[in-house]
Design an enzyme around this catalytic site. Structure first.
Site, PDB file in Angstrom:
ATOM      1  N   ASP A 103       2.739  13.366  -8.263  1.00 26.74           N
ATOM      2  CA  ASP A 103       2.942  14.389  -7.692  1.00 26.74           C
ATOM      3  C   ASP A 103       4.634  14.611  -7.801  1.00 26.74           C
ATOM      4  OD1 ASP A 103       4.457  13.524  -5.249  1.00 26.74           O
ATOM      5  OD2 ASP A 103       2.463  12.779  -4.538  1.00 26.74           O
ATOM      6  N   HIS A 118       4.485   6.215 -13.330  1.00 31.89           N
ATOM      7  CA  HIS A 118       3.398   6.535 -13.968  1.00 31.89           C
ATOM      8  C   HIS A 118       3.197   7.934 -14.509  1.00 31.89           C
ATOM      9  CE1 HIS A 118       1.478   3.054 -11.327  1.00 31.89           C
ATOM     10  NE2 HIS A 118       2.068   2.279 -12.395  1.00 31.89           N
ATOM     11  N   GLY A 188       3.646   2.747   1.285  1.00 28.80           N
ATOM     12  CA  GLY A 188       2.366   3.566   0.791  1.00 28.80           C
ATOM     13  C   GLY A 188       1.887   2.916  -0.440  1.00 28.80           C
ATOM     14  N   SER A 190      -1.107  -0.355  -1.977  1.00 31.84           N
ATOM     15  CA  SER A 190      -1.913  -1.342  -1.778  1.00 31.84           C
ATOM     16  C   SER A 190      -1.593  -2.665  -2.359  1.00 31.84           C
ATOM     17  CB  SER A 190      -3.427  -0.654  -1.853  1.00 31.84           C
ATOM     18  OG  SER A 190      -3.500  -0.600  -3.443  1.00 31.84           O
ATOM     19  N   LEU A 215       0.234   1.801   6.056  1.00 35.98           N
ATOM     20  CA  LEU A 215      -0.805   2.092   7.215  1.00 35.98           C
ATOM     21  C   LEU A 215      -1.718   0.857   7.414  1.00 35.98           C
ATOM     22  CD1 LEU A 215      -1.648   4.544   8.732  1.00 35.98           C
ATOM     23  CD2 LEU A 215      -3.447   4.922   7.199  1.00 35.98           C
TER      24      LEU A 215
HETATM   25  P1  OAD Z   1      -3.374   3.044  -3.237  1.00 34.29           P
HETATM   26  O1  OAD Z   1      -4.572   4.209  -3.143  1.00 34.29           O
HETATM   27  O2  OAD Z   1      -4.012   1.838  -3.899  1.00 34.29           O
HETATM   28  O3  OAD Z   1      -2.687   2.515  -1.868  1.00 34.29           O
HETATM   29  C1  OAD Z   1      -2.405   3.518  -1.054  1.00 34.29           C
HETATM   30  C2  OAD Z   1      -1.799   2.908   0.233  1.00 34.29           C
HETATM   31  O4  OAD Z   1      -1.395   3.819   1.083  1.00 34.29           O
HETATM   32  C3  OAD Z   1      -2.994   2.350   1.068  1.00 34.29           C
HETATM   33  O5  OAD Z   1      -2.582   0.811   1.317  1.00 34.29           O
HETATM   34  C4  OAD Z   1      -3.118   2.826   2.261  1.00 34.29           C
HETATM   35  O6  OAD Z   1      -3.394   1.939   3.608  1.00 34.29           O
HETATM   36  C5  OAD Z   1      -1.573   3.523   2.428  1.00 34.29           C
HETATM   37  N1  OAD Z   1      -1.495   4.726   3.277  1.00 34.29           N
HETATM   38  C6  OAD Z   1      -2.533   5.491   3.479  1.00 34.29           C
HETATM   39  N2  OAD Z   1      -1.844   6.572   4.049  1.00 34.29           N
HETATM   40  C7  OAD Z   1      -0.625   6.237   4.607  1.00 34.29           C
HETATM   41  C8  OAD Z   1       0.492   6.595   5.311  1.00 34.29           C
HETATM   42  N3  OAD Z   1       0.063   8.030   6.049  1.00 34.29           N
HETATM   43  N4  OAD Z   1       1.520   6.127   5.349  1.00 34.29           N
HETATM   44  C9  OAD Z   1       1.783   5.011   4.804  1.00 34.29           C
HETATM   45  N5  OAD Z   1       0.892   4.257   4.122  1.00 34.29           N
HETATM   46  C10 OAD Z   1      -0.399   4.995   4.049  1.00 34.29           C
HETATM   47  O7  OAD Z   1      -2.176   3.742  -3.938  1.00 34.29           O
HETATM   48  P2  OAD Z   1      -0.927   3.024  -5.076  1.00 34.29           P
HETATM   49  O8  OAD Z   1      -1.019   1.714  -4.384  1.00 34.29           O
HETATM   50  O9  OAD Z   1      -0.028   3.801  -4.967  1.00 34.29           O
HETATM   51  O10 OAD Z   1      -2.233   4.304 -10.984  1.00 34.29           O
HETATM   52  O11 OAD Z   1      -2.058   3.011  -6.339  1.00 34.29           O
HETATM   53  C11 OAD Z   1      -1.254   2.433  -7.452  1.00 34.29           C
HETATM   54  C12 OAD Z   1      -1.688   3.111  -8.900  1.00 34.29           C
HETATM   55  O12 OAD Z   1      -3.190   2.906  -8.737  1.00 34.29           O
HETATM   56  C13 OAD Z   1      -1.500   4.636  -8.828  1.00 34.29           C
HETATM   57  O13 OAD Z   1      -0.116   4.938  -9.346  1.00 34.29           O
HETATM   58  C14 OAD Z   1      -2.506   5.099  -9.589  1.00 34.29           C
HETATM   59  C15 OAD Z   1      -3.619   4.277  -9.191  1.00 34.29           C
HETATM   60  O14 OAD Z   1      -4.592   3.743 -10.301  1.00 34.29           O
HETATM   61  C16 OAD Z   1      -2.289   5.581 -11.933  1.00 34.29           C
HETATM   62  O15 OAD Z   1      -3.243   6.319 -12.057  1.00 34.29           O
HETATM   63  C17 OAD Z   1      -1.854   4.809 -13.375  1.00 34.29           C
END
Ligand code: OAD
Length: 249
Positions: A103, A118, A188, A190, A215
């Site tokens: 985004d 990414h 934020g 995982s 979170l």
């Molecule tokens: P994830 O969806 O795997 O993890 C998001 C994390 O954010 C989780 O651990 C949630 O608990 C946490 N979370 C949710 N709401 C929150 C808030 N308000 N404040 C703080 N934390 C919060 O997303 P990513 O780790 O970013 O790649 O995923 C990594 C990559 O996997 C992405 O860039 C994407 C995906 O496949 C591609 O598409 C190449």
């Protein structure tokens, strides 16, 4: 533990930040994993691989056009603004923001030194000549109407997104910032997707203080020295203000 022991006595510290989908959750963008995550409703191999694009570009195009059009409906939240404030408080060259997010909320909240490892939803890339263009006025096209490259005339530009199996963007610059920083902050994410999830290990072995904000506990939580559980939009503004105060910025 003294939470500020990472601050050098004789110079202004360097800070590197890695963000993931959780920082944009409070803006209304779905994260990927867990209940209601984007990957619960879509199979990665159908929409986020080069093979999917080669086999069924219409499905991939529809998926990314939907995500692209959502950018018109969302706004940065206090966590994005806090990082932009931290960057502005530090001298140039002392702050690097690395995001896994595609985004545009970091840019819109004022962050400048920003690496989209990414890719970016705002951009399309020509598969023939490599031209990268912004075509946000074309997010409402029908799924089968692709965008033609203005440079070489190729009829089907692809999303400028790093799909599974492809190399992230800017890795050399990212590793340099992570190795050089005094403080490495991850928000934020995982911790499932590499190489992003491994950056905290690089930061840790090269002597950075590693702080996590999430979170819930990420799978790589053991690598952090300090962890703040909760919403980024609530935790980050306070954390940033405390650093700005203690650093006398
Ligand atoms: P994830 O969806 O795997 O993890 C998001 C994390 O954010 C989780 O651990 C949630 O608990 C946490 N979370 C949710 N709401 C929150 C808030 N308000 N404040 C703080 N934390 C919060 O997303 P990513 O780790 O970013 O790649 O995923 C990594 C990559 O996997 C992405 O860039 C994407 C995906 O496949 C591609 O598409 C190449």
């Amino acid at each position: 533990m003294n939470l500020h022991s990472w601050i050098p006595d004789d110079r202004i510290p360097k800070i590197a930040v890695l963000t993931g989908a959780g920082i944009s959750a409070e803006s209304g963008i779905r994260t990927f994993r867990g209940n209601d995550g984007l990957w619960e409703g879509h199979r990665i191999e159908d929409v986020a691989t080069p093979e999917a694009w080669a086999r069924d570009p219409e499905t991939v195009w529809r998926f990314y056009q939907g995500r692209r059009s959502q950018l018109h409906e969302v706004e940065p939240n206090p966590a994005h603004y806090a990082l932009a404030k931290l960057e502005k408080s530090l001298p140039k060259g002392h702050f690097t923001l690395i995001t896994q997010n595609v985004d545009d909320l970091h840019g819109r909240s004022g962050s400048e030194v920003l690496i989209h490892m990414h890719g970016e939803l705002r951009l399309l890339r020509c598969q023939q000549c490599g031209t990268v263009d912004e075509k946000m006025e074309l997010v409402h096209l029908e799924p089968s109407e692709y965008v033609t490259c203005d440079s070489c005339g190729d009829e089907i530009m692809r999303p400028h997104i790093v799909w599974f199996g492809e190399m992230p963007i800017g890795m050399a610059e990212i590793e340099e910032a992570v190795i050089e920083c005094d403080l490495f902050l991850v928000i934020g994410s995982s911790g499932h997707v590499y190489p992003a999830a491994g950056l905290v290990n690089i930061a840790s072995v090269t002597g950075s203080h590693c702080v996590g904000v999430n979170l819930d506990r990420p799978v790589n939580d053991f690598a952090f020295h300090e962890f703040h559980l909760g919403k980024a939009g609530e935790i980050l503004p306070e954390l940033v203000d405390s650093w700005i105060e203690v650093l006398n910025l």
